[in-house]
Structures are given as C-alpha cells and as structure tokens.
Design a protein around this motif. Sequence first.
Motif: not given
Length: 173
Positions: A133-148
């Motif tokens: 979640x803190x990594x700017x290289x994490x693909x945005x689709x993963x971040x969108x799931x993690x935001x839940x």
Amino acid sequence: WYQPISAERYRMVAAKITDPELFAELGKNLHINTAVIEELLESKNIRLLENLAGNRSISSAALLALYEKQVSATFYPLAGNPNLPAQIIEAFYIHGQNDQNMMYQIASNPNTPEVLLRELYKRDELKINKGLASNPATPIEILDVLKIDTRLRNALTQNEVFIEHHYATKAVI
C-alpha cells in the motif's frame, strides 16, 4: 546526519568519536563522499553497516558491495532500500519466502519488480499488504483493492501515486 562528510571531515569525526554506537550514526548521513563510503564499507561495526544499508543516498554499486559482504544484519535495511538493484531484491525474495519481515521490506521497495509485487499481493497478509500500500510501484489495480481495507489507510496516504490516482479519478458532481 545532514552535514556533508568529505574525507577531511571524516578523519576529524573518526578521531573524535570513540563510541562505536555513536560512530555508527555516520551511516545515516545523506551527504557522504563516495570515497568515505568505500572506507566505511570496510568497517567491522555492524550497526554502521546496517545504517549504510538503509541509507537512501547510497549508490546501488555501494549497496551491491555491502550485500556481497553477506552480513545478515544488513539484509532487512538493504531489502527496503530503493537503490538496491532488482536482482538482489529477487534473491532476497527467493531466499526469504518464510520471513514476513523480509517480504514486507520487499513489498515496500519501489525498485521491486512488478511480478514480485503481484506475487506478494497474492499472499494476502496484512503486514505485506501494508508494504504494498505504501509502495508507489505497486500496480494501481492492486492499490484500488487495498483501499477497501481500512487498516491500510495510513500506508495508502503515504503513497503519492495512489493519492494522484485517487484525485484524478474522483468523480466531480
């Protein structure tokens, strides 16, 4: 920590500081001359080597030299250092599969290859997800799931890429 450390200044510091723990703080300095770094890499002071391993201003070549020393105390800070070459991150990933702290460091490193970030996401472990979640290289689709997951909000708010994406895609009424 913030004063430029030239060879001359290093000699002065080395002559005055006799406490090894205090001397180890030199490894956190963001403005160390390359020749001084090379000298510090030869130190037997493990705490100094740990601090150098985590120093984000140290070059990838110096980090590689530190890795080659195989001092296990430096592995976690090395794995989290964004200047660490990807091939070393991959080696840490292969050999640290059962080490959640190592996986967290790899998950949070912006230099981690995307394929490894996706593998780490599949593990679905909170600590690793905090790193992702803190990594700017994490693909945005993963971040969108993690935001839940509300437990990851603090980590997500530290991620500039996620914040930019959030504001760019926010619906305007």
